[in-house]
Scaffold this motif. Structure first.
Motif, PDB file in Angstrom:
ATOM      1  N   PHE A 250      -7.075  14.982 -57.519  1.00 45.22           N
ATOM      2  CA  PHE A 250      -6.943  13.525 -57.495  1.00 45.22           C
ATOM      3  C   PHE A 250      -8.287  12.953 -57.068  1.00 45.22           C
ATOM      4  N   THR A 251      -8.886  12.172 -57.906  1.00 43.92           N
ATOM      5  CA  THR A 251     -10.260  11.687 -57.699  1.00 43.92           C
ATOM      6  C   THR A 251     -10.374  10.807 -56.447  1.00 43.92           C
ATOM      7  N   PRO A 252     -11.628  10.740 -55.877  1.00 45.43           N
ATOM      8  CA  PRO A 252     -12.855  11.456 -56.259  1.00 45.43           C
ATOM      9  C   PRO A 252     -12.822  12.910 -55.793  1.00 45.43           C
ATOM     10  N   ASN A 253     -13.572  13.747 -56.517  1.00 46.56           N
ATOM     11  CA  ASN A 253     -13.535  15.188 -56.255  1.00 46.56           C
ATOM     12  C   ASN A 253     -14.885  15.746 -55.827  1.00 46.56           C
ATOM     13  N   GLY A 254     -15.708  14.912 -55.235  1.00 42.41           N
ATOM     14  CA  GLY A 254     -17.001  15.371 -54.740  1.00 42.41           C
ATOM     15  C   GLY A 254     -17.862  14.178 -54.383  1.00 42.41           C
ATOM     16  N   TRP A 255     -18.989  14.444 -53.759  1.00 41.28           N
ATOM     17  CA  TRP A 255     -19.922  13.382 -53.394  1.00 41.28           C
ATOM     18  C   TRP A 255     -20.445  12.699 -54.649  1.00 41.28           C
ATOM     19  N   ARG A 256     -20.307  11.367 -54.675  1.00 43.57           N
ATOM     20  CA  ARG A 256     -20.753  10.519 -55.783  1.00 43.57           C
ATOM     21  C   ARG A 256     -20.034  10.815 -57.088  1.00 43.57           C
ATOM     22  N   CYS A 257     -18.877  11.462 -57.005  1.00 46.94           N
ATOM     23  CA  CYS A 257     -18.060  11.708 -58.194  1.00 46.94           C
ATOM     24  C   CYS A 257     -17.535  10.371 -58.718  1.00 46.94           C
ATOM     25  N   LYS A 258     -17.707  10.126 -60.024  1.00 50.56           N
ATOM     26  CA  LYS A 258     -17.271   8.869 -60.622  1.00 50.56           C
ATOM     27  C   LYS A 258     -16.016   9.026 -61.481  1.00 50.56           C
TER      28      LYS A 258
ATOM     29  N   TRP B 240     -14.834  29.026 -48.818  1.00 49.25           N
ATOM     30  CA  TRP B 240     -15.893  28.208 -48.223  1.00 49.25           C
ATOM     31  C   TRP B 240     -15.782  28.294 -46.711  1.00 49.25           C
ATOM     32  N   THR B 241     -16.904  28.585 -46.071  1.00 49.85           N
ATOM     33  CA  THR B 241     -16.928  28.698 -44.614  1.00 49.85           C
ATOM     34  C   THR B 241     -17.504  27.427 -44.014  1.00 49.85           C
ATOM     35  N   ASN B 242     -16.737  26.776 -43.175  1.00 47.57           N
ATOM     36  CA  ASN B 242     -17.165  25.546 -42.528  1.00 47.57           C
ATOM     37  C   ASN B 242     -18.341  25.844 -41.604  1.00 47.57           C
ATOM     38  N   PRO B 243     -19.493  25.206 -41.834  1.00 46.77           N
ATOM     39  CA  PRO B 243     -20.677  25.512 -41.024  1.00 46.77           C
ATOM     40  C   PRO B 243     -20.561  25.105 -39.565  1.00 46.77           C
ATOM     41  N   ARG B 244     -19.619  24.227 -39.240  1.00 44.94           N
ATOM     42  CA  ARG B 244     -19.480  23.767 -37.869  1.00 44.94           C
ATOM     43  C   ARG B 244     -18.409  24.525 -37.090  1.00 44.94           C
ATOM     44  N   THR B 245     -17.332  24.901 -37.773  1.00 49.99           N
ATOM     45  CA  THR B 245     -16.227  25.560 -37.074  1.00 49.99           C
ATOM     46  C   THR B 245     -16.187  27.064 -37.304  1.00 49.99           C
ATOM     47  N   GLY B 246     -16.861  27.516 -38.370  1.00 52.52           N
ATOM     48  CA  GLY B 246     -16.818  28.931 -38.716  1.00 52.52           C
ATOM     49  C   GLY B 246     -15.550  29.334 -39.444  1.00 52.52           C
ATOM     50  N   GLU B 247     -14.649  28.375 -39.650  1.00 51.35           N
ATOM     51  CA  GLU B 247     -13.382  28.652 -40.326  1.00 51.35           C
ATOM     52  C   GLU B 247     -13.614  28.825 -41.826  1.00 51.35           C
ATOM     53  N   THR B 248     -13.005  29.858 -42.409  1.00 53.40           N
ATOM     54  CA  THR B 248     -13.108  30.095 -43.846  1.00 53.40           C
ATOM     55  C   THR B 248     -11.858  29.559 -44.534  1.00 53.40           C
ATOM     56  N   LEU B 249     -12.066  28.684 -45.502  1.00 58.77           N
ATOM     57  CA  LEU B 249     -10.974  28.057 -46.225  1.00 58.77           C
ATOM     58  C   LEU B 249     -11.065  28.388 -47.703  1.00 58.77           C
ATOM     59  N   LYS B 250      -9.960  28.238 -48.392  1.00 63.99           N
ATOM     60  CA  LYS B 250      -9.959  28.337 -49.840  1.00 63.99           C
ATOM     61  C   LYS B 250      -9.854  26.920 -50.402  1.00 63.99           C
ATOM     62  N   ILE B 251     -10.842  26.550 -51.204  1.00 61.80           N
ATOM     63  CA  ILE B 251     -10.837  25.231 -51.818  1.00 61.80           C
ATOM     64  C   ILE B 251     -10.970  25.384 -53.326  1.00 61.80           C
ATOM     65  N   PRO B 252     -10.538  24.422 -54.103  1.00 64.59           N
ATOM     66  CA  PRO B 252     -10.586  24.540 -55.566  1.00 64.59           C
ATOM     67  C   PRO B 252     -12.013  24.647 -56.097  1.00 64.59           C
ATOM     68  N   GLU B 253     -12.196  25.495 -57.058  1.00 69.63           N
ATOM     69  CA  GLU B 253     -13.486  25.621 -57.734  1.00 69.63           C
ATOM     70  C   GLU B 253     -13.803  24.302 -58.428  1.00 69.63           C
ATOM     71  N   GLY B 254     -15.006  23.783 -58.181  1.00 64.50           N
ATOM     72  CA  GLY B 254     -15.423  22.541 -58.820  1.00 64.50           C
ATOM     73  C   GLY B 254     -15.267  21.312 -57.953  1.00 64.50           C
ATOM     74  N   ILE B 255     -14.621  21.451 -56.798  1.00 69.16           N
ATOM     75  CA  ILE B 255     -14.452  20.322 -55.884  1.00 69.16           C
ATOM     76  C   ILE B 255     -15.308  20.550 -54.643  1.00 69.16           C
ATOM     77  N   ASP B 256     -16.083  19.534 -54.261  1.00 73.42           N
ATOM     78  CA  ASP B 256     -16.969  19.665 -53.104  1.00 73.42           C
ATOM     79  C   ASP B 256     -16.166  19.831 -51.814  1.00 73.42           C
ATOM     80  N   PRO B 257     -16.627  20.665 -50.900  1.00 71.94           N
ATOM     81  CA  PRO B 257     -15.971  20.773 -49.586  1.00 71.94           C
ATOM     82  C   PRO B 257     -15.880  19.402 -48.928  1.00 71.94           C
TER      83      PRO B 257
END
Length: 394
Positions: free
Chosen positions: A173-181, A209-226
């Protein structure tokens, strides 16, 4: 036509998304999850309340008045400079304890703040409207924005047409990333059929994707920005209920009156109606009963009711508007309790000004209280039940 003009103001759903947010200071964008973003306004490095408040109020004003970015930024920049939130400065990173060179305000950062918050608000507003109008407009179609170059993963979703409540929209469900239009459009069955019909739900590939601040590793959809995974409208509903329940539990430690007042105000608002139209189940607080909770060995005095129970009751019993659920508190406190044994739980029967109300209370395996049904009864049934079953002693 003389004197006629279009209303360019955003819908109440859009402005309401921002109006109901709280402030959440943070040092890094990754410290705040998408669900928290849906409930709290945050800007990385805006750790001082005066700065964050200024940004929040100006974003809300831009959204409500339709102020374009250039005019908004031109007016806001001198105010941020005066508050000392501009340019690069040395700041203490609270996580590492080290001094870092931090970018505060800049034209680029203001553009990101403006874009991220106005787009998220529009997305949440669209989701709320879609839930309300899906009977007439039952489908959403993924559409590409005006960018000259599109991200391949986003381009692959173009034209996908699926029901409003399809799980695909929980993710894409949009937006799906930084500056996604990209954007999502709600359409009728006639238009969907004209465009080739409903799509086969695509397989959603996940990446780690590993969160650089918490160290937690999550699974996020391919093509969508963390940080952009999820649906802003759904995130909003879940997080709002979570925070409301937590707030009332904490308030109840000091006074029983405050949680009951908050619950009463909730059910007199329009919020329960919108939650009842959601495909995803959420649980709303409907009563606060410390004494009863203690007697039943419940984990919390809060009694909940699910959004699908609300939808069924409101749809089936025309005499029950969502605001009628304010009576549940009184029914549990003053009604005649009947214990039918087994899995039936307790039912509470109340006569109120010639009307008869019934609330069935159950305790979940986890120790939480919830209303499984709530309805208006006839006098004959009310008298019959009280005569047939013995009263449960409080």
């Amino acid at each position: 036509m003389a004197g006629f003009k279009f209303d360019t103001k955003p819908s109440p759903e859009v402005t309401g998304f921002l109006d109901k947010k709280g402030l959440k200071p943070s040092f890094h964008w990754a410290e705040v999850s998408p669900r928290e973003h849906a409930f709290g306004f945050t800007v990385a490095k805006a750790t001082k309340l005066d700065v964050l408040t200024t940004l929040f109020e100006e974003v809300k004003r831009a959204q409500a008045e339709g102020i374009p970015f250039d005019a908004w930024a031109k007016d806001l920049e001198p105010r941020l400079r005066k508050l000392g939130w501009w340019g690069k400065v040395d700041m203490l990173d609270p996580k590492t304890g080290r001094m870092v060179k931090a970018q505060l305000g800049s034209p680029r950062r203001l553009k990101t703040i403006y874009w991220a918050n106005t787009r998220s608000a529009r997305a949440a507003g669209l989701w709320e409207r879609a839930q309300r109008t899906k009977a007439a407009l039952p489908y959403l179609v993924y559409s590409l924005g005006p960018s000259q170059k599109h991200r391949p993963d986003h381009q692959a979703q173009a034209g996908i047409t699926l029901p409003v409540d399809d799980p695909f929209w929980d993710v894409w469900f949009t937006p799906n990333g930084w500056r996604c239009k990209c954007w999502v459009r709600q359409i009728s069955k006639v238009e969907a059929d004209r465009n080739g019909g409903v799509s086969d739900p695509p397989e959603i590939e996940m990446k780690k994707w590993t969160n650089p601040r918490t160290g937690e590793t999550l699974k996020i959809p391919e093509g969508i920005d963390p940080g952009w995974q999820g649906n802003p409208g759904k995130n909003r509903a879940r997080t709002q209920i979570d925070n409301l329940n937590l707030k009332m539990e904490n308030a109840g430690k000091h006074s029983d009156a405050l949680p009951r007042q908050v619950i009463d105000e909730l059910w007199r608002s329009k919020a329960p109606q919108s939650y009842s139209q959601m495909n995803e189940r959420v649980h709303l607080p409907v009563a606060y009963v410390p004494g009863l909770a203690s007697r039943l060995d419940a984990k919390t005095p809060l009694v909940a009711v699910s959004s699908d129970t609300i939808a069924v009751k409101v749809g089936k019993h025309r005499s029950i508007e969502p605001s009628r659920f304010t009576l549940v508190q009184q029914v549990l406190e003053d009604g005649v309790p009947i214990d039918r044994g087994g899995s039936q739980g307790l039912s509470f029967w109340l006569e109120d000004e010639g009307r008869y109300w019934v609330a069935a209370l159950k305790r979940s395996e986890g120790g939480y209280l919830y209303i499984s049904t709530f309805f208006r009864s006839g006098e004959q049934r009310y008298r019959s039940i009280l005569e047939r079953y013995g009263r449960w002693e409080r």
